[in-house]
Design a protein around this motif. Structure first.
Motif, mmCIF file in Angstrom:
data_model
loop_
_atom_site.group_PDB
_atom_site.id
_atom_site.type_symbol
_atom_site.label_atom_id
_atom_site.label_comp_id
_atom_site.label_asym_id
_atom_site.label_seq_id
_atom_site.Cartn_x
_atom_site.Cartn_y
_atom_site.Cartn_z
ATOM 1 N N PHE A 207 -33.526 -22.501 36.571
ATOM 2 C CA PHE A 207 -34.941 -22.392 36.966
ATOM 3 C C PHE A 207 -35.011 -22.826 38.431
ATOM 4 O O PHE A 207 -34.821 -24.012 38.728
ATOM 5 C CB PHE A 207 -35.825 -23.331 36.144
ATOM 6 N N LEU A 208 -35.261 -21.912 39.323
ATOM 7 C CA LEU A 208 -35.321 -22.267 40.746
ATOM 8 C C LEU A 208 -36.752 -22.591 41.165
ATOM 9 O O LEU A 208 -37.702 -22.195 40.500
ATOM 10 C CB LEU A 208 -34.812 -21.108 41.601
ATOM 11 N N TYR A 209 -36.845 -23.272 42.270
ATOM 12 C CA TYR A 209 -38.114 -23.616 42.948
ATOM 13 C C TYR A 209 -39.044 -24.466 42.068
ATOM 14 O O TYR A 209 -40.258 -24.358 42.160
ATOM 15 C CB TYR A 209 -38.859 -22.342 43.425
ATOM 16 N N ARG A 210 -38.449 -25.319 41.224
ATOM 17 C CA ARG A 210 -39.302 -26.210 40.432
ATOM 18 C C ARG A 210 -39.949 -27.267 41.328
ATOM 19 O O ARG A 210 -41.070 -27.665 41.124
ATOM 20 C CB ARG A 210 -38.472 -26.905 39.347
ATOM 21 N N LYS A 211 -39.165 -27.702 42.341
ATOM 22 C CA LYS A 211 -39.685 -28.789 43.215
ATOM 23 C C LYS A 211 -40.843 -28.299 44.080
ATOM 24 O O LYS A 211 -41.682 -29.082 44.500
ATOM 25 C CB LYS A 211 -38.557 -29.297 44.115
ATOM 26 N N THR A 212 -40.846 -27.000 44.365
ATOM 27 C CA THR A 212 -41.931 -26.496 45.226
ATOM 28 C C THR A 212 -42.981 -25.751 44.394
ATOM 29 O O THR A 212 -43.805 -25.013 44.942
ATOM 30 C CB THR A 212 -41.369 -25.566 46.316
ATOM 31 N N ARG B 267 -52.676 -20.933 41.942
ATOM 32 C CA ARG B 267 -53.674 -21.992 41.743
ATOM 33 C C ARG B 267 -53.700 -22.518 40.315
ATOM 34 O O ARG B 267 -54.407 -23.477 40.032
ATOM 35 C CB ARG B 267 -55.057 -21.429 42.077
ATOM 36 N N ASN B 268 -52.990 -21.864 39.400
ATOM 37 C CA ASN B 268 -53.007 -22.374 38.022
ATOM 38 C C ASN B 268 -51.968 -23.485 37.880
ATOM 39 O O ASN B 268 -51.197 -23.747 38.802
ATOM 40 C CB ASN B 268 -52.791 -21.221 37.029
ATOM 41 N N GLU B 269 -51.949 -24.161 36.685
ATOM 42 C CA GLU B 269 -51.086 -25.348 36.522
ATOM 43 C C GLU B 269 -49.612 -25.027 36.663
ATOM 44 O O GLU B 269 -48.829 -25.806 37.196
ATOM 45 C CB GLU B 269 -51.309 -25.958 35.119
ATOM 46 N N LEU B 270 -49.206 -23.884 36.128
ATOM 47 C CA LEU B 270 -47.780 -23.533 36.148
ATOM 48 C C LEU B 270 -47.650 -22.019 36.085
ATOM 49 O O LEU B 270 -48.262 -21.375 35.237
ATOM 50 C CB LEU B 270 -47.071 -24.134 34.917
ATOM 51 N N ALA B 271 -46.849 -21.476 36.983
ATOM 52 C CA ALA B 271 -46.561 -20.038 36.942
ATOM 53 C C ALA B 271 -45.041 -19.890 36.911
ATOM 54 O O ALA B 271 -44.342 -20.510 37.719
ATOM 55 C CB ALA B 271 -47.141 -19.351 38.175
ATOM 56 N N VAL B 272 -44.539 -19.119 35.955
ATOM 57 C CA VAL B 272 -43.091 -18.920 35.861
ATOM 58 C C VAL B 272 -42.792 -17.425 35.901
ATOM 59 O O VAL B 272 -43.447 -16.632 35.225
ATOM 60 C CB VAL B 272 -42.506 -19.530 34.557
ATOM 61 N N ILE C 103 -44.059 -20.509 42.594
ATOM 62 C CA ILE C 103 -43.815 -20.065 41.216
ATOM 63 C C ILE C 103 -42.397 -20.491 40.828
ATOM 64 O O ILE C 103 -41.486 -20.433 41.663
ATOM 65 C CB ILE C 103 -43.947 -18.514 41.168
ATOM 66 N N VAL C 104 -42.204 -20.914 39.595
ATOM 67 C CA VAL C 104 -40.848 -21.240 39.141
ATOM 68 C C VAL C 104 -40.139 -19.925 38.831
ATOM 69 O O VAL C 104 -40.736 -19.032 38.217
ATOM 70 C CB VAL C 104 -40.901 -22.145 37.885
ATOM 71 N N TYR C 105 -38.889 -19.807 39.241
ATOM 72 C CA TYR C 105 -38.153 -18.543 39.075
ATOM 73 C C TYR C 105 -36.986 -18.754 38.116
ATOM 74 O O TYR C 105 -36.122 -19.598 38.349
ATOM 75 C CB TYR C 105 -37.640 -18.081 40.444
#
Ligand code: MIC
Ligand code: SF4
Length: 649
Positions: free
Chosen positions: A441-446, A63-68, A98-100
């Motif tokens: 960086f994977l899953y940026r689009k999702t 729920r936060n703006e960005l999680a990596v 989450i961005v991986y």
């Protein structure tokens, strides 16, 4: 009738960011403040637990703006465990939005600065060097994995209402002196203990002379002061860095108002600084390079999240250009990110380093945490990282000195400690444009949305997170270990070769306190079998160092109910509370002498004490003493429930 708007007090940068994120508490009134967290980061060694805890919160996506989620610590992959963890982390990232960042992409703090950090935002990371983001004007804080899980679920993070200490920088550094020397100077002044609850804010005309990576070196190693975080303003230099990263729109200006107050001010005249080093075995043991000049060196390691930027490694290449490292010294270099590596490849630095005889390591934590290139028995190792705790390099007898990249490079050429100001190289200008390649960086689009139906991959190394039990009415315990001052989380939960058990608490718990007492696990188990809880007795500054929540979680698993110490460091104290272990402080430090390993301890009114003012009477043999756990209402509730996870359930 309208009243005239009250004139706002001038504020410093830390106050401005905190105020914009405040969700609980009143600054200047309450002892604890709750803040909203915009961004989170995890790394693999702490991440698996963080995500297991996040999963158990039953939230459909972050729920936060960005999680990596970064993979940078356990990249060695000897055995299946690390690779299993990576797969678990990737699948969690995909599912929850989450961005991986794949292994090999780089070290979390360097990457986050390059690609995601934004001035004025808050960042919470399950790594104590998360304050690296302070270099770009963020309030960036290290915490335990479960705190990150709560922040990802949209919950607030709590900090002690901070005292903001101002570090006024004036002048400009000579060539051969760099940011590492600035933070070593600050560590010389403030030490590694006694700074809990403070924020260090850098200001003054000298700030403009430092590029963003240099500022980040300073805020990164601010972690060694034991502060909540460190922060720089966001100025033209920050804007230029973000523009060069193709992120000009992420810039906002941030500066302290004229007349802003600091609890204390320390001035560093950059022009007078000389090369410094931290001698074994503490980052606060500062000596001058001049004093150590000529000392024989066996190993030199360059990199880590403190000093692995393009600026740093390019500087090393300039020192080594056309030369070769001394025959009797081994030199290892680990860059902070793929971006750094590709820039060094493009400008010929990699070739210089290879020709000079350096060993090029993966873009990862590696040597910094004893997971690569441990030095030989009794070696003197110069390292550009941030911690030189005994044994952290993987070799207990090694003498590790923390130095700047300049000192490391100059010394590599002779195999002796050298003063880099005697043979300075030109300053590396801040790049106008960084090469951008976000492919790892994977899953940026999702991001934030997640992919429904993703199955979480769980190898056999992924175990369940144990849950704490409510605090008992009465404590009947044995002192499972008595340790001295400055016990670090590396003493409590060793890293290096043991790191791969991080996702498996019963397995990792076998190594609690391994460097101090290898029988600790067995003793605790035996005490529990005999109907006793366990207590840890410690001196000053217990739990220094990392954000490793395992240093609380594994003791909890072994039946530890309380730590009684002369003082406890911030992140570790929070982790103890998160796992239902009471952080008691001796009311009279002399009572420490009353306790011996193995002695029986009882606290007849344990629960009642915590429900009250936290003061408890401990009975040992025929004697007694008091110790107090000073807790906020929130913390008291967690302890009584048996920890954060138990409280959520
Ligand atoms: C460290 O530098 O000690 C670590 C390893 O990065 C730790 C995190 C961990 O224990 O995984 C830290 O700094 O928090
Ligand atoms: Fe990695 Fe070392 Fe930085 Fe910790 S201090 S994040 S182990 S590079």
């Amino acid at each position: 009738m309208k009243t005239a708007k009250a004139k706002k007090q001038p504020r410093n940068v830390a106050e401005k960011i905190l105020e914009a994120h405040l969700v609980e508490g009143t600054p200047g009134v309450d002892p604890e403040l709750g803040i909203r967290i915009d961004q989170t980061l995890t790394q693999d060694a702490t991440g698996t637990m963080a995500y297991l805890q996040f999963e158990s919160m039953d939230v459909p996506r972050v729920r936060n703006e960005l999680a990596v989620s970064y993979v940078d610590h356990n990249t060695v992959q000897i055995g299946f465990e690390n690779a299993d963890d990576h797969d678990f982390l990737a699948s969690v990232a995909k599912k929850y939005g989450i961005v991986y960042s794949k292994a090999g992409n780089g070290i979390c703090h360097q990457l986050h600065l390059e690609r995601f950090g934004k001035p004025g935002k808050t960042l919470l990371g399950s790594d104590s060097h998360t304050p690296t983001g302070g270099g770009i004007g963020m309030i960036a804080i290290g915490a335990g994995g479960i705190d990150i899980a709560v922040a990802m679920a949209g919950g607030a993070f709590h900090i002690p209402a901070p005292k903001v200490v101002g570090i006024r920088l004036v002048g400009r550094m000579r060539r051969g002196v760099s940011a590492k020397d600035v933070i070593l100077k600050v560590l010389e002044k403030f030490g590694t203990k006694g700074n809990v609850g403070k924020i260090f804010e850098y200001f003054g005309p000298g700030v403009a002379t430092l590029d963003v990576p240099s500022r980040a070196t300073i805020t990164n190693m601010g972690a060694e002061l034991g502060v909540t975080t460190s922060v720089f303003p966001s100025d033209k230099v920050t804007r230029q860095f973000l523009a060069a990263q193709g992120r000009a729109s992420d810039w906002v200006e941030l500066k302290a108002d004229t007349g802003a107050k600091y609890a204390e001010v320390f001035e560093v005249d950059l022009s007078k600084l000389e090369p410094l080093m931290a001698a074994p075995h503490s980052p606060g043991n500062i000596v001058t390079v001049k004093k150590m000049k000529g000392t024989r060196v066996n190993q030199i390691m360059i990199g880590s999240c403190t000093n692995s930027s393009y600026r740093d490694i390019r500087t090393v290449a300039l020192y080594l250009k056309g030369k070769h490292v001394a025959d009797d010294v081994e030199v290892g270099i680990a860059c902070g990110s793929r971006q750094v590596v590709s820039m060094l490849a493009a400008d010929g630095s990699l070739e210089i380093l290879v020709k000079a005889g350096c060993r090029l390591l993966e873009n990862a934590c590696g040597f910094c945490i004893g997971a690569h290139m441990s030095p030989r028995t009794g070696a003197v190792s110069l390292r550009t990282n941030n911690r030189n705790f005994e044994g952290r390099s993987g070799t207990k007898s090694a003498q590790v000195y923390l130095v700047s990249p300049e000192t490391a490079a100059a010394s590599a050429l002779t195999g002796r400690v050298e003063d880099p100001t005697k043979s300075p190289v030109p300053a590396v200008p801040a790049p106008k444009k960084f090469p951008i390649d976000d492919a790892m960086f994977l899953y940026r689009k999702t991001a934030r949305k997640g992919v429904k139906g993703t199955e979480i991959v769980r190898g056999p190394n992924i175990a369940q997170v144990p849950k704490g039990q409510p605090l008992p009415e009465v404590l009947r315990a044995k002192c499972a270990i008595k340790v001295g001052d400055k016990i670090t989380t590396d003493h409590i939960m060793p890293a290096g070769a043991r790191l791969k058990f991080r996702s498996n608490v019963p397995e990792y718990a076998k190594f609690v306190f391994e460097p101090c007492d290898a029988k600790f696990h067995d003793k605790c188990m035996a005490n529990v079998k005999d109907g006793f809880a366990n207590v840890i007795v410690a001196g000053e500054s217990y739990g220094q160092g990392s954000s490793r929540e395992h240093a609380a979680l594994c003791p909890m698993y072994l039946g530890v109910k309380a730590v009684v110490a002369k003082s406890i460091e911030r992140i570790h104290r929070a982790n103890l509370i998160n796992f239902g272990i009471v952080p008691f402080i001796f009311d009279d430090p002399k009572a420490y002498d009353m306790l011996e390993a193995g002695c029986e301890i009882s606290v007849p009114g344990l629960r009642a004490a915590i429900e009250g003012d936290g003061k408890a009477e401990f009975k040992v043999g025929g004697k007694s003493f008091t110790a107090t756990a000073t807790l906020s209402d929130r913390e008291r509730h967690l302890i009584l429930c048996g920890g954060l996870l138990a409280s959520l359930k």
